[in-house]
Scaffold this active site. Sequence first.
Site: not given
Lengths: 481, 485
Positions: B78, B153, B177
Amino acid sequence: MTYDPNYETVIGLEVHAQMLTRSKIFCGCPTTFGSEANGQICPVCAAFPGVLPVLNTELVRMAIKTGLAIRGTIRHHSEFARKNYFYPDLPAGYQISQFELPIIEGGELIIVAQDGVPKRIGMTRIHMEVDAGKSLHEGIQGASWVDLNRTGTPLLEIVSEPDLGTAQEAGDYLKKLRSILRYLQVCDGNMEEGSFRCDANVSVRKRGATRLGTRTELKNLNSIRNVMRAIEYEAERQIDALESGIPVVQETRLWDANQNVTRSMRGKEEAHDYRYFPEPDLPPLIISQQRIEAIREQLPELPDAKGQRFMSQLGLSEYDAGVLTASREMAMFFEETVRAGAQPKAAANWISVELLGRLNREGLDIEQSRVTPVHLGRLLVLIQNNEISGKMAKDVFDLMLASGTGPDQIVQERGLKQVSDSVAIGAIIDQVLAQNPQQVQQFRQGKTKVIGFLVGQVMKASQGQANPATVNALLQEKLSG
Amino acid sequence: MDPTQSTLVQAQGLLRTRQISAVELTQAFLERIDRINPVINAYITVDHDGALEAARAADRCLRAGNATPLTGIPIGVKDLFCTENVRTTCGSRMLANFRPPYESTVTRRLKEAGAVILGKTNMDEFAMGSSNETSFFGPVRNPWDIGRIPGGSSGGSAAALAAHLALATIGSDTGGSIRQPAALTGISGLKPTYGRISRYGMIAFASSLDQAGPLARDAADIAVVLQILAGHDPMDSTSIEADVPDYFNTLANRLDGLRIGIPEEYHPDGLDPEIRCALKEAERVLLDLGASIIPVSLPHTRYAIPTYYIIAPAEASSNLARYDGIRFGYRCQEPKDLNDLYTRTRSEGFGPEVRRRIMLGTYVLSSGYYDAYYRKAQKVRRLIAQDFHQAFEAVDLLLTPTTPGTAFPLGERVDDPVAMYLSDIFTINVNLAGLPGMSIPCGVDQRGLPIGMQMIAPVLKEERVLATAHAFQCATSWHQRQPEL
């Protein structure tokens, strides 16, 4: 300065003391700075995305030492908090400080008030926090520069109760606090360089009133003298305002040392809303009683206790004890001098009169003295043993101070050793008497004062080396004979 | 066989037995990324050179026989984990050109274990979002239906796995997330106990809630990655000092004696009937595996969203203060003065959702409101944690749906922040309580979109979640479904 006797001044002080840790508070960067701006910073100092603080445990030890020295309560559970505000030299946009649960609460400091009576000044709290960087404006056109070298320097904020009543007391409090921090070796106490900074909260009220007046906070006080002058000015300003029917406004004021006035910097409305909240990147700080006790055992003897000991064990006067414990270095100098064999009273005299007098003239601190305590101790032993005269000792002392050489070597090289041998002195006396028949005559006719002149002649003839006591005794003997 | 279709554990075998080299494996993934990423937008940055160099080093280790379980395994990370000299954007214009001068602990550990980092995966801006639509680099598409969101997210990390653009990915989870996008893309995702994995170098959203974790095709793969990431880090004072168990070797086939709690508050009347049905079916599978099912109650569940939307924005408003245009990141053109520099840098550099949360957080911390909001939220947070502690006196594990619905169409909730916030309703409490939680696939809706179920365990009991997930995956095949691309 004279105050209006109808008013009293109420003063509380906030001191920011830079702690002498080797590395910064939340990273491994050194706290000693090179000259190059931003040369001593890392991603933590510059608050890069994703970095986290790791608390320097040496700072915690120093905070506990300080708390114990002022007889405060060390909290077993304290917390860090974020104080949020935007400023270019505050890279994270928040300062990590302590807010609701500081490491130290309460405590006291004893100062000696003007009337000579000890006065207790209550301490509110001591907390740990991080220093900001520096913004540079001077000489730069259309911009400001930021130097983050100081960012991350550990600070203790030391807050007193509003127990101080005069500028003099504020000055005495700061000297006392600074001396304690120096004894503990946690802060160098240098106000000019900013490692010991002070803000003053000042208010006035009618004598006898119980409610506190509106206070102002004074900043930019970079010496103890300026703290005192600013407080004096501000108290007068507030009294004048009140007497003219103008209320005092709660605000922050800057001291202008050139004009000797305080000026409004920002009012209550412009005050920051710091939005404090517990720092989520650091767990609560848990301190066991065991750890506190271990630190207590290592505490050095502090100035008050040392002064008491100098009086009771070494027979010093209160004044001398005060002078000799004013700083840790002074006390160490004195104690080493005594350890080298000097009698305590003589050592106290020589340090406070001869040594400090000369150092003051040269603008030097006792740490910078070229005369070491061992050398001074040795000089005093020479006097005690009648090996040199007191008068000659002062000349030797001057040479020691100039050259850094020990007294034995100076006495040896210059042949200054005192002569007490009665045969040798007797020979000189005989010579002097033969050369001054008129004075001998006068003495014998009862003008005994003339002996002073004869002693002087003998000393001169011996180039100052004759022991004056021996000279006196022998002269009496010979003139009466 | 196409190596991009294997699991991490299968690829391990291929590498060890020299059926494929790390360079070949990496190349296969890079080629697939080049082909599919333009559609899915799962990666913001693909590090071709760095990946191949790491793959060559991995091949040397494999030949020398000193490989770790991750040597040569292609992984996506990420884009909020700082990678030295590799652009780290956090999905924001603010950091669109930011090259960190240092490495996060997560990526350092991956690299030291010989993993091949393919690139940086897309995400909601500063991890604020549940649909991956707030990214400055454009939304991520759900590989099951490119007209739908993948969740957020960590939407890029989840979509990359579902589209076979990595063997495992690393995400972060502040309110769901990792778990929510895992559920919406049909993969497995674990949010470990708060503090189990170091946050050092992971760009902060809400410090007391943020936790990194692995996403992968199944529980066994997650166990392998977690093993490398878990453990105390002296650079993160909130990381836990506790031994790390052997996650892979504690995986189970049977669940005899395991007491599974079903919290009634997680099955409200309005719950999507297809999800309700999938969960019922999952309960039956777990019973067959030897577990018992026990109803429990977590009475403070309904306070999750308001509590979270006070604490998380409060911390974010402070964490994001450092983006001021002075030392790194975006800086507005020709500021008039300091205030103008701050205002324009931050207005132009942050997107609307980030600005909204900064304002929310600033408000709840401001003088006069702190007690009513932040302090009260902290008290409720403790009550929520207590609910879990009490439940865990009677059961070993909790089973809930991961999300109240399946993947929704792009743009559907962009203008309705509250509707968006509600998609994390089942995951947020786990962050507030700091517990480990994992989502694995357990069914599909009538459109063929994946449904996820969430397992929650007591603090530091990741191995219990993983063992249960593994047993479930041995008995089911939901995790093996693949979207057609």
